[in-house]
Design a protein around this motif. Structure first.
Motif, PDB file in Angstrom:
ATOM      1  N   UNK A 178       0.805  -1.213   0.000  1.00 39.71           N
ATOM      2  CA  UNK A 178       0.000   0.000   0.000  1.00 39.71           C
ATOM      3  C   UNK A 178       0.842   1.269   0.000  1.00 39.71           C
ATOM      4  N   UNK A 179       1.973   1.261   0.688  1.00 40.83           N
ATOM      5  CA  UNK A 179       2.767   2.471   0.857  1.00 40.83           C
ATOM      6  C   UNK A 179       3.746   2.740  -0.284  1.00 40.83           C
ATOM      7  N   UNK A 180       3.905   1.785  -1.214  1.00 38.14           N
ATOM      8  CA  UNK A 180       4.924   1.894  -2.258  1.00 38.14           C
ATOM      9  C   UNK A 180       4.284   1.847  -3.642  1.00 38.14           C
ATOM     10  N   UNK A 181       4.694   2.772  -4.520  1.00 37.92           N
ATOM     11  CA  UNK A 181       4.185   2.817  -5.884  1.00 37.92           C
ATOM     12  C   UNK A 181       5.357   2.878  -6.860  1.00 37.92           C
ATOM     13  N   UNK A 182       5.339   1.986  -7.849  1.00 40.87           N
ATOM     14  CA  UNK A 182       6.321   1.987  -8.929  1.00 40.87           C
ATOM     15  C   UNK A 182       5.581   2.247 -10.242  1.00 40.87           C
TER      16      UNK A 182
ATOM     17  N   UNK B 202       9.403   6.134 -12.215  1.00 38.38           N
ATOM     18  CA  UNK B 202       9.334   6.763 -10.908  1.00 38.38           C
ATOM     19  C   UNK B 202       8.997   5.790  -9.802  1.00 38.38           C
ATOM     20  N   UNK B 203       9.336   6.172  -8.582  1.00 35.88           N
ATOM     21  CA  UNK B 203       9.017   5.393  -7.398  1.00 35.88           C
ATOM     22  C   UNK B 203       8.621   6.358  -6.290  1.00 35.88           C
ATOM     23  N   UNK B 204       7.603   6.004  -5.495  1.00 40.41           N
ATOM     24  CA  UNK B 204       7.181   6.854  -4.390  1.00 40.41           C
ATOM     25  C   UNK B 204       6.828   5.995  -3.177  1.00 40.41           C
ATOM     26  N   UNK B 205       7.040   6.588  -1.992  1.00 37.50           N
ATOM     27  CA  UNK B 205       6.757   5.933  -0.709  1.00 37.50           C
ATOM     28  C   UNK B 205       5.949   6.898   0.127  1.00 37.50           C
ATOM     29  N   UNK B 206       4.819   6.420   0.697  1.00 34.80           N
ATOM     30  CA  UNK B 206       3.932   7.286   1.464  1.00 34.80           C
ATOM     31  C   UNK B 206       3.412   6.512   2.674  1.00 34.80           C
ATOM     32  N   UNK B 207       3.871   6.920   3.874  1.00 29.24           N
ATOM     33  CA  UNK B 207       3.454   6.205   5.084  1.00 29.24           C
ATOM     34  C   UNK B 207       3.672   7.079   6.312  1.00 29.24           C
TER      35      UNK B 207
ATOM     36  N   UNK C 235      17.626  15.126 -34.081  1.00 26.86           N
ATOM     37  CA  UNK C 235      17.470  16.549 -34.385  1.00 26.86           C
ATOM     38  C   UNK C 235      17.984  17.428 -33.245  1.00 26.86           C
ATOM     39  N   UNK C 236      18.020  16.855 -32.044  1.00 26.75           N
ATOM     40  CA  UNK C 236      18.570  17.523 -30.860  1.00 26.75           C
ATOM     41  C   UNK C 236      19.059  16.410 -29.946  1.00 26.75           C
ATOM     42  N   UNK C 237      20.078  16.715 -29.146  1.00 25.77           N
ATOM     43  CA  UNK C 237      20.609  15.651 -28.280  1.00 25.77           C
ATOM     44  C   UNK C 237      19.566  15.189 -27.263  1.00 25.77           C
ATOM     45  N   UNK C 238      19.619  13.918 -26.889  1.00 24.04           N
ATOM     46  CA  UNK C 238      18.699  13.392 -25.878  1.00 24.04           C
ATOM     47  C   UNK C 238      18.873  14.164 -24.572  1.00 24.04           C
ATOM     48  N   UNK C 239      17.760  14.401 -23.892  1.00 28.44           N
ATOM     49  CA  UNK C 239      17.759  15.212 -22.678  1.00 28.44           C
ATOM     50  C   UNK C 239      17.377  14.349 -21.476  1.00 28.44           C
ATOM     51  N   UNK C 240      18.093  14.513 -20.376  1.00 31.66           N
ATOM     52  CA  UNK C 240      17.826  13.792 -19.138  1.00 31.66           C
ATOM     53  C   UNK C 240      17.348  14.752 -18.059  1.00 31.66           C
ATOM     54  N   UNK C 241      16.437  14.269 -17.226  1.00 26.96           N
ATOM     55  CA  UNK C 241      15.962  15.069 -16.095  1.00 26.96           C
ATOM     56  C   UNK C 241      15.717  14.159 -14.900  1.00 26.96           C
ATOM     57  N   UNK C 242      15.927  14.703 -13.709  1.00 26.57           N
ATOM     58  CA  UNK C 242      15.742  13.949 -12.468  1.00 26.57           C
ATOM     59  C   UNK C 242      15.039  14.832 -11.455  1.00 26.57           C
ATOM     60  N   UNK C 243      14.094  14.235 -10.726  1.00 26.60           N
ATOM     61  CA  UNK C 243      13.393  14.955  -9.674  1.00 26.60           C
ATOM     62  C   UNK C 243      13.313  14.066  -8.432  1.00 26.60           C
ATOM     63  N   UNK C 244      13.718  14.598  -7.297  1.00 27.11           N
ATOM     64  CA  UNK C 244      13.604  13.866  -6.031  1.00 27.11           C
ATOM     65  C   UNK C 244      12.955  14.789  -5.004  1.00 27.11           C
ATOM     66  N   UNK C 245      12.135  14.219  -4.126  1.00 29.20           N
ATOM     67  CA  UNK C 245      11.420  15.032  -3.153  1.00 29.20           C
ATOM     68  C   UNK C 245      11.204  14.247  -1.862  1.00 29.20           C
ATOM     69  N   UNK C 246      11.256  14.954  -0.754  1.00 28.31           N
ATOM     70  CA  UNK C 246      10.947  14.376   0.549  1.00 28.31           C
ATOM     71  C   UNK C 246      10.059  15.353   1.307  1.00 28.31           C
ATOM     72  N   UNK C 247       9.030  14.832   1.958  1.00 20.80           N
ATOM     73  CA  UNK C 247       8.106  15.692   2.696  1.00 20.80           C
ATOM     74  C   UNK C 247       7.617  14.972   3.943  1.00 20.80           C
TER      75      UNK C 247
END
Length: 206
Positions: free
Chosen positions: A55-59, A79-84, A102-114
């Motif tokens: 219940x607390x983990x989502x992939x 993405x992966x998230x944990x909520x408990x 046509x343009x170089x591949x682009x990478x992005x990363x987002x991390x969050x804690x609350x």
């Protein structure tokens, strides 16, 4: 990088007696405000798989095709998230690939804690948040006057910290106060809106 809105049809299905949900959609590919004659020219799609082993983990993983003026672009996301017990942790990676390089591949990363602390009376909760995100030089996929893709957003890293006050449930709104610190390579073109700043916003949920 992945801020896309469009007109189309989507559906989802959760497999019986499993924590697996599959979503998919077909879209006309011209964006929300320019649909004329696009339905037969560019048919885009999105697909997403979400799995909750507990219940607390989502992939989740997803793929999306869009068709800006510069040609087909594919977005791959995981993405992966944990909520408990008031603790929320999340990490997400996105890779954007442009047809025929046509343009170089682009990478992005987002991390969050609350962490959310329950309150009473006027405010329903108090949330403490920190977030780190980054992206490479990025093109939105629109051709410039010379007919090539250009860098619309300079590579950057951002560190955010802040608090959120949630009003009582009958109001369904939150007041947020964040500080955002940006990090650019030397000489990078910085947009006025993408620099160090304090942000206050009221979010009303419908």
């Amino acid at each position: 990088m992945g801020d896309v809105r469009d007109v189309g049809l989507c559906a989802s299905y959760t497999l019986p007696k499993t924590p697996l949900t599959i979503e998919g959609g077909l879209f006309n590919g011209s964006g929300l405000t320019d649909q004329k004659d696009y339905w037969t020219k560019n048919l885009n799609f999105s697909a997403k798989v979400q799995w909750k082993p507990v219940k607390m983990l989502t992939l989740q993983g997803s793929v999306q095709k869009i068709s800006p003026t510069g040609g087909t672009v594919m977005l791959y996301d995981g993405g992966v998230s944990f909520n408990h017990a008031g603790v929320f942790l999340e990490a997400e990676y996105l890779r954007k690939h442009y047809k025929n390089n046509a343009y170089h591949a682009v990478n992005a990363l987002n991390t969050m804690a609350a962490y959310t602390l329950p309150l009473r009376r006027v405010f329903d909760h108090l949330r403490f948040l920190t977030r780190f995100d980054m992206m490479d030089d990025h093109s939105r996929g629109a051709l410039n006057d010379e007919g090539v893709l250009q860098t619309d957003d300079a590579a950057r890293k951002r560190l955010t910290a802040g608090i959120t006050l949630g009003f009582a449930k009958r109001i369904a709104a939150e007041l947020r106060l964040n500080y955002e610190k940006y990090f650019y390579d030397k000489g990078a073109a910085m947009k006025t809106s993408e620099r160090d700043k304090v942000v206050m916003e009221m979010m009303i949920h419908f």
